[in-house]
Write a protein that holds these residues in place. Structure first.
Motif, PDB file in Angstrom:
ATOM      1  N   ILE A  71       0.828  -1.206   0.000  1.00 14.09           N
ATOM      2  CA  ILE A  71       0.000   0.000   0.000  1.00 14.09           C
ATOM      3  C   ILE A  71       0.865   1.261   0.000  1.00 14.09           C
ATOM      4  CG2 ILE A  71      -0.433   0.403   2.473  1.00 14.09           C
ATOM      5  CD1 ILE A  71      -3.482   0.652   1.490  1.00 14.09           C
ATOM      6  N   THR A  72       2.051   1.189   0.599  1.00 17.90           N
ATOM      7  CA  THR A  72       2.974   2.316   0.543  1.00 17.90           C
ATOM      8  C   THR A  72       3.421   2.577  -0.886  1.00 17.90           C
ATOM      9  OG1 THR A  72       3.741   1.901   2.788  1.00 17.90           O
ATOM     10  CG2 THR A  72       5.191   3.202   1.381  1.00 17.90           C
ATOM     11  N   MET A  73       3.737   1.542  -1.621  1.00 15.53           N
ATOM     12  CA  MET A  73       4.124   1.696  -3.025  1.00 15.53           C
ATOM     13  C   MET A  73       2.985   2.313  -3.834  1.00 15.53           C
ATOM     14  SD  MET A  73       7.271   0.628  -3.539  1.00 15.53           S
ATOM     15  CE  MET A  73       7.514  -0.040  -5.165  1.00 15.53           C
ATOM     16  N   LYS A  74       1.747   1.869  -3.593  1.00 11.88           N
ATOM     17  CA  LYS A  74       0.601   2.403  -4.322  1.00 11.88           C
ATOM     18  C   LYS A  74       0.369   3.870  -3.979  1.00 11.88           C
ATOM     19  CE  LYS A  74      -3.055  -0.336  -4.142  1.00 11.88           C
ATOM     20  NZ  LYS A  74      -4.010  -1.410  -3.815  1.00 11.88           N
ATOM     21  N   VAL A  75       0.456   4.228  -2.714  1.00  7.50           N
ATOM     22  CA  VAL A  75       0.271   5.619  -2.296  1.00  7.50           C
ATOM     23  C   VAL A  75       1.343   6.506  -2.920  1.00  7.50           C
ATOM     24  CG1 VAL A  75       0.366   7.204  -0.321  1.00  7.50           C
ATOM     25  CG2 VAL A  75      -0.986   5.118  -0.169  1.00  7.50           C
ATOM     26  N   ASN A  76       2.580   6.042  -2.934  1.00  6.05           N
ATOM     27  CA  ASN A  76       3.677   6.843  -3.485  1.00  6.05           C
ATOM     28  C   ASN A  76       3.531   7.099  -4.983  1.00  6.05           C
ATOM     29  OD1 ASN A  76       5.015   7.300  -1.079  1.00  6.05           O
ATOM     30  ND2 ASN A  76       6.263   5.468  -1.270  1.00  6.05           N
ATOM     31  N   GLN A  77       2.705   6.336  -5.660  1.00  8.89           N
ATOM     32  CA  GLN A  77       2.473   6.560  -7.081  1.00  8.89           C
ATOM     33  C   GLN A  77       1.514   7.723  -7.339  1.00  8.89           C
ATOM     34  OE1 GLN A  77       1.190   2.668  -8.462  1.00  8.89           O
ATOM     35  NE2 GLN A  77       3.233   2.308  -9.310  1.00  8.89           N
ATOM     36  N   ASN A  93       2.381  12.420  -2.321  1.00  9.19           N
ATOM     37  CA  ASN A  93       3.697  12.677  -1.738  1.00  9.19           C
ATOM     38  C   ASN A  93       3.661  12.401  -0.246  1.00  9.19           C
ATOM     39  OD1 ASN A  93       4.913  13.656  -4.127  1.00  9.19           O
ATOM     40  ND2 ASN A  93       3.858  15.593  -3.840  1.00  9.19           N
ATOM     41  N   ALA A  94       4.743  11.847   0.262  1.00  9.26           N
ATOM     42  CA  ALA A  94       4.861  11.599   1.694  1.00  9.26           C
ATOM     43  C   ALA A  94       5.196  12.900   2.415  1.00  9.26           C
ATOM     44  CB  ALA A  94       5.940  10.562   1.960  1.00  9.26           C
TER      45      ALA A  94
END
Length: 78
Positions: free
Chosen positions: A26-32, A35-36
């Protein structure tokens, strides 16, 4: 943590994961799509028990999730 709109935009959690690696996915999907943001005042406490090392079933679930993750995102190390 992330906004509900981001969660909806990425389609939520991938149901291919039973346990383990779903947080990485889910972190990879959010980063697409977003922005963090670093927020040093936030604290999260998590008790890490490493249950997957205590049984064959746990090891199987961990390896299965790793297989799903690396086939989805690639095998190179980040």
């Amino acid at each position: 943590m992330f906004r509900t709109s981001i969660f909806e935009k990425i389609g939520g959690f991938d149901e291919k994961y039973f346990l383990y690696m779903e947080d990485c996915d889910i972190t990879m999907k959010v980063n697409q799509v977003s922005n963090a943001v670093f927020f040093p005042e936030a604290f999260v406490y998590h008790e890490w028990q490493r249950e997957n090392r205590k049984s064959i079933k746990g090891i199987y679930h961990m390896l299965s999730s790793m297989f799903v993750y690396f086939n989805k995102w690639g095998w190179k190390l980040y």
